[in-house]
Design a protein around this motif. Sequence first.
Motif, PDB file in Angstrom:
ATOM      1  N   ILE A   5     -33.486 -12.763 -17.539  1.00  0.00           N
ATOM      2  CA  ILE A   5     -32.505 -13.058 -18.589  1.00  0.00           C
ATOM      3  C   ILE A   5     -32.587 -11.972 -19.656  1.00  0.00           C
ATOM      4  CG2 ILE A   5     -31.840 -14.688 -20.404  1.00  0.00           C
ATOM      5  CD1 ILE A   5     -33.034 -16.921 -18.662  1.00  0.00           C
ATOM      6  N   LEU A   6     -31.452 -11.366 -19.967  1.00  0.00           N
ATOM      7  CA  LEU A   6     -31.401 -10.377 -21.045  1.00  0.00           C
ATOM      8  C   LEU A   6     -30.947 -11.062 -22.328  1.00  0.00           C
ATOM      9  CD1 LEU A   6     -29.720  -7.288 -19.312  1.00  0.00           C
ATOM     10  CD2 LEU A   6     -32.148  -7.876 -19.459  1.00  0.00           C
ATOM     11  N   GLY A   7     -31.730 -10.897 -23.409  1.00  0.00           N
ATOM     12  CA  GLY A   7     -31.385 -11.499 -24.687  1.00  0.00           C
ATOM     13  C   GLY A   7     -32.592 -12.154 -25.337  1.00  0.00           C
ATOM     14  N   SER A   8     -32.413 -12.580 -26.586  1.00  0.00           N
ATOM     15  CA  SER A   8     -33.561 -13.113 -27.335  1.00  0.00           C
ATOM     16  C   SER A   8     -33.209 -14.266 -28.257  1.00  0.00           C
ATOM     17  CB  SER A   8     -34.173 -11.988 -28.185  1.00  0.00           C
ATOM     18  OG  SER A   8     -33.223 -11.521 -29.134  1.00  0.00           O
ATOM     19  N   GLY A   9     -31.989 -14.813 -28.137  1.00  0.00           N
ATOM     20  CA  GLY A   9     -31.548 -15.841 -29.076  1.00  0.00           C
ATOM     21  C   GLY A   9     -31.720 -17.253 -28.560  1.00  0.00           C
ATOM     22  N   GLY A  10     -31.153 -18.195 -29.319  1.00  0.00           N
ATOM     23  CA  GLY A  10     -31.206 -19.601 -28.926  1.00  0.00           C
ATOM     24  C   GLY A  10     -30.479 -19.853 -27.620  1.00  0.00           C
ATOM     25  N   ARG A  11     -29.379 -19.150 -27.409  1.00  0.00           N
ATOM     26  CA  ARG A  11     -28.624 -19.267 -26.151  1.00  0.00           C
ATOM     27  C   ARG A  11     -29.515 -18.896 -24.971  1.00  0.00           C
ATOM     28  NH1 ARG A  11     -24.195 -15.900 -27.181  1.00  0.00           N
ATOM     29  NH2 ARG A  11     -25.809 -14.350 -27.524  1.00  0.00           N
ATOM     30  N   GLU A  12     -30.227 -17.776 -25.095  1.00  0.00           N
ATOM     31  CA  GLU A  12     -31.066 -17.315 -23.989  1.00  0.00           C
ATOM     32  C   GLU A  12     -32.278 -18.218 -23.774  1.00  0.00           C
ATOM     33  OE1 GLU A  12     -28.253 -14.552 -25.135  1.00  0.00           O
ATOM     34  OE2 GLU A  12     -29.943 -15.026 -26.460  1.00  0.00           O
ATOM     35  N   HIS A  13     -32.837 -18.746 -24.882  1.00  0.00           N
ATOM     36  CA  HIS A  13     -33.955 -19.692 -24.741  1.00  0.00           C
ATOM     37  C   HIS A  13     -33.484 -20.935 -23.989  1.00  0.00           C
ATOM     38  CE1 HIS A  13     -37.450 -22.095 -26.827  1.00  0.00           C
ATOM     39  NE2 HIS A  13     -37.548 -22.077 -25.511  1.00  0.00           N
ATOM     40  N   ALA A  14     -32.274 -21.429 -24.326  1.00  0.00           N
ATOM     41  CA  ALA A  14     -31.732 -22.611 -23.636  1.00  0.00           C
ATOM     42  C   ALA A  14     -31.511 -22.327 -22.152  1.00  0.00           C
ATOM     43  CB  ALA A  14     -30.429 -23.052 -24.299  1.00  0.00           C
ATOM     44  N   LEU A  15     -30.986 -21.154 -21.831  1.00  0.00           N
ATOM     45  CA  LEU A  15     -30.777 -20.784 -20.424  1.00  0.00           C
ATOM     46  C   LEU A  15     -32.109 -20.692 -19.679  1.00  0.00           C
ATOM     47  CD1 LEU A  15     -27.995 -18.092 -20.899  1.00  0.00           C
ATOM     48  CD2 LEU A  15     -27.744 -20.217 -19.597  1.00  0.00           C
ATOM     49  N   ALA A  16     -33.102 -20.052 -20.308  1.00  0.00           N
ATOM     50  CA  ALA A  16     -34.421 -19.924 -19.677  1.00  0.00           C
ATOM     51  C   ALA A  16     -35.043 -21.301 -19.439  1.00  0.00           C
ATOM     52  CB  ALA A  16     -35.341 -19.064 -20.547  1.00  0.00           C
ATOM     53  N   ASN A 361     -40.580 -31.208 -30.702  1.00  0.00           N
ATOM     54  CA  ASN A 361     -40.391 -31.174 -29.247  1.00  0.00           C
ATOM     55  C   ASN A 361     -40.930 -32.429 -28.560  1.00  0.00           C
ATOM     56  OD1 ASN A 361     -38.968 -28.830 -28.510  1.00  0.00           O
ATOM     57  ND2 ASN A 361     -40.772 -27.547 -28.805  1.00  0.00           N
ATOM     58  N   ALA A 362     -41.912 -33.068 -29.181  1.00  0.00           N
ATOM     59  CA  ALA A 362     -42.515 -34.265 -28.579  1.00  0.00           C
ATOM     60  C   ALA A 362     -41.668 -35.521 -28.793  1.00  0.00           C
ATOM     61  CB  ALA A 362     -43.913 -34.474 -29.158  1.00  0.00           C
ATOM     62  N   LEU A 363     -40.649 -35.440 -29.666  1.00  0.00           N
ATOM     63  CA  LEU A 363     -39.787 -36.599 -29.910  1.00  0.00           C
ATOM     64  C   LEU A 363     -38.882 -36.847 -28.710  1.00  0.00           C
ATOM     65  CD1 LEU A 363     -38.720 -35.866 -33.607  1.00  0.00           C
ATOM     66  CD2 LEU A 363     -40.417 -37.525 -32.836  1.00  0.00           C
ATOM     67  N   ASP A 364     -38.527 -38.090 -28.498  1.00  0.00           N
ATOM     68  CA  ASP A 364     -37.694 -38.477 -27.358  1.00  0.00           C
ATOM     69  C   ASP A 364     -36.333 -37.779 -27.403  1.00  0.00           C
ATOM     70  OD1 ASP A 364     -36.795 -40.029 -25.088  1.00  0.00           O
ATOM     71  OD2 ASP A 364     -35.604 -41.188 -26.528  1.00  0.00           O
ATOM     72  N   GLY A 365     -36.037 -37.019 -26.358  1.00  0.00           N
ATOM     73  CA  GLY A 365     -34.730 -36.395 -26.221  1.00  0.00           C
ATOM     74  C   GLY A 365     -34.534 -35.113 -27.003  1.00  0.00           C
ATOM     75  N   VAL A 366     -35.568 -34.647 -27.729  1.00  0.00           N
ATOM     76  CA  VAL A 366     -35.429 -33.475 -28.611  1.00  0.00           C
ATOM     77  C   VAL A 366     -36.041 -32.224 -27.963  1.00  0.00           C
ATOM     78  CG1 VAL A 366     -36.054 -32.482 -30.862  1.00  0.00           C
ATOM     79  CG2 VAL A 366     -35.427 -34.902 -30.689  1.00  0.00           C
ATOM     80  N   THR A 367     -35.314 -31.113 -28.055  1.00  0.00           N
ATOM     81  CA  THR A 367     -35.824 -29.808 -27.644  1.00  0.00           C
ATOM     82  C   THR A 367     -35.459 -28.800 -28.721  1.00  0.00           C
ATOM     83  OG1 THR A 367     -35.393 -30.370 -25.326  1.00  0.00           O
ATOM     84  CG2 THR A 367     -35.866 -28.064 -25.813  1.00  0.00           C
ATOM     85  N   VAL A 368     -36.439 -28.030 -29.175  1.00  0.00           N
ATOM     86  CA  VAL A 368     -36.190 -27.005 -30.194  1.00  0.00           C
ATOM     87  C   VAL A 368     -36.082 -25.648 -29.507  1.00  0.00           C
ATOM     88  CG1 VAL A 368     -36.998 -25.906 -32.311  1.00  0.00           C
ATOM     89  CG2 VAL A 368     -37.479 -28.338 -31.903  1.00  0.00           C
ATOM     90  N   PHE A 369     -34.896 -25.055 -29.592  1.00  0.00           N
ATOM     91  CA  PHE A 369     -34.692 -23.717 -29.038  1.00  0.00           C
ATOM     92  C   PHE A 369     -34.869 -22.694 -30.155  1.00  0.00           C
ATOM     93  CE2 PHE A 369     -32.026 -26.357 -26.135  1.00  0.00           C
ATOM     94  CZ  PHE A 369     -32.824 -26.194 -25.007  1.00  0.00           C
ATOM     95  N   GLN A 370     -35.649 -21.654 -29.859  1.00  0.00           N
ATOM     96  CA  GLN A 370     -35.937 -20.627 -30.854  1.00  0.00           C
ATOM     97  C   GLN A 370     -34.935 -19.478 -30.751  1.00  0.00           C
ATOM     98  OE1 GLN A 370     -40.121 -19.531 -31.218  1.00  0.00           O
ATOM     99  NE2 GLN A 370     -40.751 -21.510 -30.412  1.00  0.00           N
ATOM    100  N   ALA A 371     -34.630 -18.883 -31.901  1.00  0.00           N
ATOM    101  CA  ALA A 371     -33.695 -17.753 -31.933  1.00  0.00           C
ATOM    102  C   ALA A 371     -34.344 -16.610 -32.710  1.00  0.00           C
ATOM    103  CB  ALA A 371     -32.371 -18.186 -32.554  1.00  0.00           C
ATOM    104  N   GLY A 372     -34.166 -16.595 -34.034  1.00  0.00           N
ATOM    105  CA  GLY A 372     -34.755 -15.522 -34.844  1.00  0.00           C
ATOM    106  C   GLY A 372     -36.171 -15.855 -35.254  1.00  0.00           C
ATOM    107  N   THR A 373     -37.095 -15.834 -34.277  1.00  0.00           N
ATOM    108  CA  THR A 373     -38.499 -16.157 -34.559  1.00  0.00           C
ATOM    109  C   THR A 373     -39.417 -15.017 -34.123  1.00  0.00           C
ATOM    110  OG1 THR A 373     -38.743 -17.252 -32.409  1.00  0.00           O
ATOM    111  CG2 THR A 373     -38.174 -18.647 -34.288  1.00  0.00           C
ATOM    112  N   ASP A 374     -40.616 -15.033 -34.681  1.00  0.00           N
ATOM    113  CA  ASP A 374     -41.658 -14.090 -34.292  1.00  0.00           C
ATOM    114  C   ASP A 374     -42.996 -14.772 -34.559  1.00  0.00           C
ATOM    115  OD1 ASP A 374     -42.885 -11.808 -33.387  1.00  0.00           O
ATOM    116  OD2 ASP A 374     -41.973 -10.468 -34.875  1.00  0.00           O
ATOM    117  N   VAL A 375     -44.075 -14.103 -34.182  1.00  0.00           N
ATOM    118  CA  VAL A 375     -45.419 -14.616 -34.459  1.00  0.00           C
ATOM    119  C   VAL A 375     -46.139 -13.595 -35.334  1.00  0.00           C
ATOM    120  CG1 VAL A 375     -47.626 -15.277 -33.434  1.00  0.00           C
ATOM    121  CG2 VAL A 375     -45.500 -15.911 -32.294  1.00  0.00           C
ATOM    122  N   ASN A 376     -46.720 -14.062 -36.456  1.00  0.00           N
ATOM    123  CA  ASN A 376     -47.399 -13.120 -37.364  1.00  0.00           C
ATOM    124  C   ASN A 376     -48.829 -12.831 -36.909  1.00  0.00           C
ATOM    125  OD1 ASN A 376     -48.974 -15.303 -38.202  1.00  0.00           O
ATOM    126  ND2 ASN A 376     -47.939 -15.556 -40.184  1.00  0.00           N
TER     127      ASN A 376
END
Length: 429
Positions: A5-16, A361-376
Amino acid sequence: MKILILGSGGREHALAWKISQSPLVDEVYSAPGNPGMDKIGPCFDLDVTDLMAVQELALQIMPDLIIIGPEAPLAAGASDALRARGFDVFGPSQQAAQLETSKGFAKDLMQKYGVPTAEYGRFDDLTEALEFLETMNAPYVIKADGLAAGKGVVIAETLEEAENTVEEFMTGKFGEASSEIVIEEFLKGEEASIFVMTDGEGAIYLPVAQDHKRVGDGDVGPNTGGMGAYAPAPVVDARTLELVQATIVEPMLSGMAEDEMPYQGVLYVGIMVTEAGPKVVEFNARFGDPECQVLMAGLPGDIVPALLVCATGGLVSAHADLCEMMGLSDFKPSAVVVMAANGYPGTAEKGTVIKGVEIANALDGVTVFQAGTDVNDQGELVAAGGRVLGVTAVGDDLRTAISKAYDGVAAIEWTGGFYRKDIGHRVLK
């Protein structure tokens, strides 16, 4: 299968996330990806518009399918370069992607094929553009011809505001992207997002979505890339969808095939539901963001066979089977609330620490997709862009899905961000 998958946004996280659930898939690779995608499979740090780097990575991985998420690599010709190397690619050619990369090109094609859209003029001369405005009535719709990260559209309420916007655009506000502009009549109605997966001949219609473009509650403030979305959107009834198919999608696909630029991938049709029927506001050459998040969350089945057939052909004969595999008839109502960094859609504040994503993410039915994130350096998740998180949820109905998405938002600790509190307000009424 191995999928890249090419990309780094919420759309691409959802596809992955969705693709990784397929029993057909062993490995999901992403480039450049993000910290959320990195938990699904290996990420490779590269510029997706650097065609040599993209080809070298593909030759190193040898994926069975490459999915191009954002518009920039499509505009650069990544799909053509990869197909020339023998890879199966989900995403239109550079020529066909002009439906998104040039507003004027798209308008001219619609005029040629008789597709309903707003009356318009195309201009690369400032004086002519200003003269054309004099012939229009307020409000005025001004669009940069090229790609402007979802910010190249202004609806001006007065002639003075329209003139100032035209001058700003044509004297370099978005660089080359706004050196040419399109001026359109304003369409009255309600917008909706139609997504069509196609191999250039057949078409699979995904559930209709509706997103929220304005930055503030009550649809006020500047346009953004999208602050939230939900599906299915009841604004498009069965009759309206039939009209979209017959008067918009079928003429576009058949016309482009006849003009030797067949469209393969996903076609986003942004429509206005007007009193005179559906009219095209814009086309995009990829999944919408954040609409992709709700579509991937709500589909219960396997999307990979459909992605592969769209890339390789044969959709007409396989249509019924692919729809069944995806679970289209059992789509679960879904909603996403975008959490954006303070300052967005202007200069977004970066580096602020985000906590609670795993709790959400642990809540029923919830998924958090990341977009503009990084790790410090301390290993903490931080904001690294404008739209940062897409808190997505499914429910038995839209009211429940929206409520669950806001439960997810409440679980996240992030003082550096904000979100709209009225996602889905039209449907909740």
